[in-house]
Design a protein around this motif. Structure first.
Motif, PDB file in Angstrom:
ATOM      1  N   ILE A  83      -6.896  -3.257  -1.081  1.00  0.00           N
ATOM      2  CA  ILE A  83      -6.759  -4.753  -1.242  1.00  0.00           C
ATOM      3  C   ILE A  83      -8.017  -5.235  -0.641  1.00  0.00           C
ATOM      4  N   TRP A  84      -8.276  -4.820   0.554  1.00  0.00           N
ATOM      5  CA  TRP A  84      -9.686  -5.228   1.185  1.00  0.00           C
ATOM      6  C   TRP A  84     -10.615  -4.956   0.349  1.00  0.00           C
ATOM      7  N   LEU A  85     -10.857  -3.613  -0.339  1.00  0.00           N
ATOM      8  CA  LEU A  85     -12.031  -3.555  -0.818  1.00  0.00           C
ATOM      9  C   LEU A  85     -12.036  -4.286  -2.330  1.00  0.00           C
ATOM     10  N   LEU A  86     -10.836  -4.379  -3.065  1.00  0.00           N
ATOM     11  CA  LEU A  86     -11.022  -5.008  -4.204  1.00  0.00           C
ATOM     12  C   LEU A  86     -11.467  -6.638  -3.956  1.00  0.00           C
ATOM     13  N   GLY A 107     -17.970   3.728  -6.742  1.00  0.00           N
ATOM     14  CA  GLY A 107     -18.295   4.454  -8.106  1.00  0.00           C
ATOM     15  C   GLY A 107     -16.838   4.626  -8.702  1.00  0.00           C
ATOM     16  N   ILE A 108     -15.900   4.990  -7.721  1.00  0.00           N
ATOM     17  CA  ILE A 108     -14.669   5.202  -8.184  1.00  0.00           C
ATOM     18  C   ILE A 108     -13.812   3.885  -8.891  1.00  0.00           C
ATOM     19  N   LEU A 109     -13.900   2.750  -8.165  1.00  0.00           N
ATOM     20  CA  LEU A 109     -13.151   1.587  -8.491  1.00  0.00           C
ATOM     21  C   LEU A 109     -14.057   1.023  -9.703  1.00  0.00           C
ATOM     22  N   GLY A 110     -15.630   1.149  -9.583  1.00  0.00           N
ATOM     23  CA  GLY A 110     -16.106   0.655 -10.796  1.00  0.00           C
ATOM     24  C   GLY A 110     -15.708   1.451 -12.039  1.00  0.00           C
ATOM     25  N   SER A 111     -15.486   2.697 -12.076  1.00  0.00           N
ATOM     26  CA  SER A 111     -15.369   3.544 -13.149  1.00  0.00           C
ATOM     27  C   SER A 111     -13.912   3.059 -13.774  1.00  0.00           C
ATOM     28  N   CYS A 112     -13.047   2.690 -12.855  1.00  0.00           N
ATOM     29  CA  CYS A 112     -11.612   2.480 -13.394  1.00  0.00           C
ATOM     30  C   CYS A 112     -11.807   1.193 -14.254  1.00  0.00           C
ATOM     31  N   GLU A 157      -6.373 -11.296  -5.354  1.00  0.00           N
ATOM     32  CA  GLU A 157      -7.020 -12.473  -5.493  1.00  0.00           C
ATOM     33  C   GLU A 157      -5.960 -13.654  -4.993  1.00  0.00           C
ATOM     34  N   GLN A 158      -4.807 -13.196  -4.521  1.00  0.00           N
ATOM     35  CA  GLN A 158      -3.934 -14.188  -4.062  1.00  0.00           C
ATOM     36  C   GLN A 158      -4.481 -14.820  -2.480  1.00  0.00           C
ATOM     37  N   PRO A 159      -4.409 -15.901  -2.141  1.00  0.00           N
ATOM     38  CA  PRO A 159      -4.893 -16.278  -0.952  1.00  0.00           C
ATOM     39  C   PRO A 159      -4.119 -15.776   0.153  1.00  0.00           C
ATOM     40  N   LEU A 160      -4.653 -15.419   1.219  1.00  0.00           N
ATOM     41  CA  LEU A 160      -3.836 -15.257   2.585  1.00  0.00           C
ATOM     42  C   LEU A 160      -3.258 -16.225   2.966  1.00  0.00           C
ATOM     43  N   THR A 161      -1.850 -16.340   3.076  1.00  0.00           N
ATOM     44  CA  THR A 161      -1.048 -17.543   3.408  1.00  0.00           C
ATOM     45  C   THR A 161      -0.548 -17.456   4.823  1.00  0.00           C
ATOM     46  N   SER A 162      -0.664 -16.350   5.674  1.00  0.00           N
ATOM     47  CA  SER A 162      -0.058 -16.255   6.969  1.00  0.00           C
ATOM     48  C   SER A 162      -1.077 -15.542   7.705  1.00  0.00           C
ATOM     49  N   ASP A 163      -0.851 -15.707   9.208  1.00  0.00           N
ATOM     50  CA  ASP A 163      -1.719 -15.003  10.107  1.00  0.00           C
ATOM     51  C   ASP A 163      -1.535 -13.355   9.964  1.00  0.00           C
ATOM     52  N   ALA A 164      -0.186 -13.106   9.598  1.00  0.00           N
ATOM     53  CA  ALA A 164       0.146 -11.736   9.548  1.00  0.00           C
ATOM     54  C   ALA A 164      -0.678 -10.930   8.485  1.00  0.00           C
ATOM     55  N   GLU A 165      -0.831 -11.795   7.287  1.00  0.00           N
ATOM     56  CA  GLU A 165      -1.771 -11.000   6.171  1.00  0.00           C
ATOM     57  C   GLU A 165      -3.171 -11.113   6.287  1.00  0.00           C
ATOM     58  N   GLY A 166      -3.537 -11.933   7.185  1.00  0.00           N
ATOM     59  CA  GLY A 166      -5.177 -11.954   7.708  1.00  0.00           C
ATOM     60  C   GLY A 166      -5.327 -10.780   8.513  1.00  0.00           C
ATOM     61  N   GLY A 167      -4.239 -10.731   9.742  1.00  0.00           N
ATOM     62  CA  GLY A 167      -4.335  -9.424  10.549  1.00  0.00           C
ATOM     63  C   GLY A 167      -4.254  -8.130   9.703  1.00  0.00           C
ATOM     64  N   ALA A 168      -3.407  -8.073   8.665  1.00  0.00           N
ATOM     65  CA  ALA A 168      -3.452  -6.925   7.985  1.00  0.00           C
ATOM     66  C   ALA A 168      -5.045  -6.436   7.135  1.00  0.00           C
ATOM     67  N   ILE A 172     -22.365  -5.810   5.167  1.00  0.00           N
ATOM     68  CA  ILE A 172     -21.507  -4.795   5.209  1.00  0.00           C
ATOM     69  C   ILE A 172     -21.662  -3.904   4.232  1.00  0.00           C
ATOM     70  N   ASP A 173     -21.626  -2.508   4.199  1.00  0.00           N
ATOM     71  CA  ASP A 173     -22.034  -1.866   3.228  1.00  0.00           C
ATOM     72  C   ASP A 173     -20.803  -0.819   2.870  1.00  0.00           C
ATOM     73  N   ILE A 174     -20.486  -0.641   1.500  1.00  0.00           N
ATOM     74  CA  ILE A 174     -19.397   0.040   0.957  1.00  0.00           C
ATOM     75  C   ILE A 174     -19.814   1.485   0.559  1.00  0.00           C
ATOM     76  N   ASP A 175     -19.310   2.514   0.923  1.00  0.00           N
ATOM     77  CA  ASP A 175     -19.695   3.746   0.714  1.00  0.00           C
ATOM     78  C   ASP A 175     -19.772   3.806  -0.961  1.00  0.00           C
ATOM     79  N   SER A 176     -20.804   4.346  -1.565  1.00  0.00           N
ATOM     80  CA  SER A 176     -20.957   4.308  -2.937  1.00  0.00           C
ATOM     81  C   SER A 176     -19.978   5.394  -3.716  1.00  0.00           C
ATOM     82  N   GLY A 177     -19.461   6.105  -3.140  1.00  0.00           N
ATOM     83  CA  GLY A 177     -18.575   6.749  -3.752  1.00  0.00           C
ATOM     84  C   GLY A 177     -17.350   6.115  -4.044  1.00  0.00           C
ATOM     85  N   VAL A 178     -16.991   5.416  -2.995  1.00  0.00           N
ATOM     86  CA  VAL A 178     -15.904   4.107  -3.310  1.00  0.00           C
ATOM     87  C   VAL A 178     -16.254   3.337  -4.531  1.00  0.00           C
TER      88      VAL A 178
END
Length: 269
Positions: A21-24, A82-87, A41-52, A74-80
């Protein structure tokens, strides 16, 4: 290691639900095909969700999948990526949902010209992505995901029925405990009594319900969308295929797999 090498043709990436979810969210991808709509795409509605989400980021950083560059970069690994983009770029998909007493197990296949990706959820909040250039590996994993038992074929010739009639007969059988009413519903639709009773007996002893959806968005694809439902009992596997008019029959695992591959030629071509 963040990526696992399965063989020279395949690598695997395991992510927790929070990490995915963080990556997306960071990549501004609401969801992936075949997954829950609006997963990220749902907004974070609680401190617990933000902490997660903070914990998910820290986990990704420990695994070197996300790195802090200069400033707030922030840089994300190119392999990650590549995988999500290919999906997202895939033009052919196969979605498998297996409903059992223990819960739902889902498998998604994304087929591209140069490779294929299989997304599995071995646990409710874990995700496994395997990318491979060998389509035989994808086929083997799909067979494994279907988990079809070796059971005898019932003497049931293929029957045609519309979806509304089939749903009504199964509702009478399973919810209303009215096997006679369920049988009459099918015989009124043109089924023989023997076929109706064989089908309903298997429905009553169902051990798993597997839904398979194949989507091919390529121009000129032989079949843009196909749906199967495999009702697995200790007696037989029944398959439903089609849109409004369904074909219902008793078959075995090789026949089911052959039908699926006919509907998804890119899985084997």
């Amino acid at each position: 290691m963040s990526f696992t090498v399965i063989n020279p043709n395949a690598i695997q990436l395991d992510l927790t639900q929070g990490e995915l979810i963080w990556l997306l969210r960071f990549l501004k991808i609401p969801t992936l095909p075949g997954m829950l709509p609006g997963l990220a795409e749902q907004p974070l509605t609680s401190d617990a969700e933000g902490g997660a989400m903070i914990m998910a980021l820290q986990s990704l950083q420990v695994r070197n999948l996300v790195k802090q560059a200069g400033g707030n970069q922030i840089d994300i690994d190119s392999g990650v990526i590549g995988i999500l983009g290919s999906c997202l770029r895939a033009q052919s998909f196969i979605f498998i949902r297996r409903f059992t007493e223990g819960g739902v197990v889902q498998t998604n296949g994304y087929v591209l010209p140069e490779m294929s990706i299989l997304h599995e959820q071995p646990q409710p909040f874990s995700h496994r992505f395997m990318t491979t250039t060998d389509k035989n590996q994808i086929r083997e994993r799909i067979v494994s995901a279907l988990d079809l038992p070796d059971v005898p074929i019932l003497p049931l010739s293929e029957q045609n029925v519309d979806r509304e009639t089939l749903v009504l007969s199964r509702t009478k059988m399973l919810r209303d405990n009215d096997p006679e009413g369920a049988a009459v519903t099918l015989t009124n639709a043109g089924w023989s009594r023997e076929a109706a009773e064989a089908f309903l007996t298997s429905v009553a002893n169902m051990q798993a319900d597997v839904l398979v959806t194949v989507v091919d968005t390529r121009e000129g694809a032989p079949r843009n969308r196909a749906e199967f439902e495999l009702l697995i009992s200790d007696q037989a596997i029944f398959y439903l295929f089609g849109d409004q008019t369904l074909q219902v029959g008793s078959t075995n695992a090789p026949t089911v797999m052959g039908s699926l591959l006919q509907a998804a030629p890119t899985l084997i071509n």
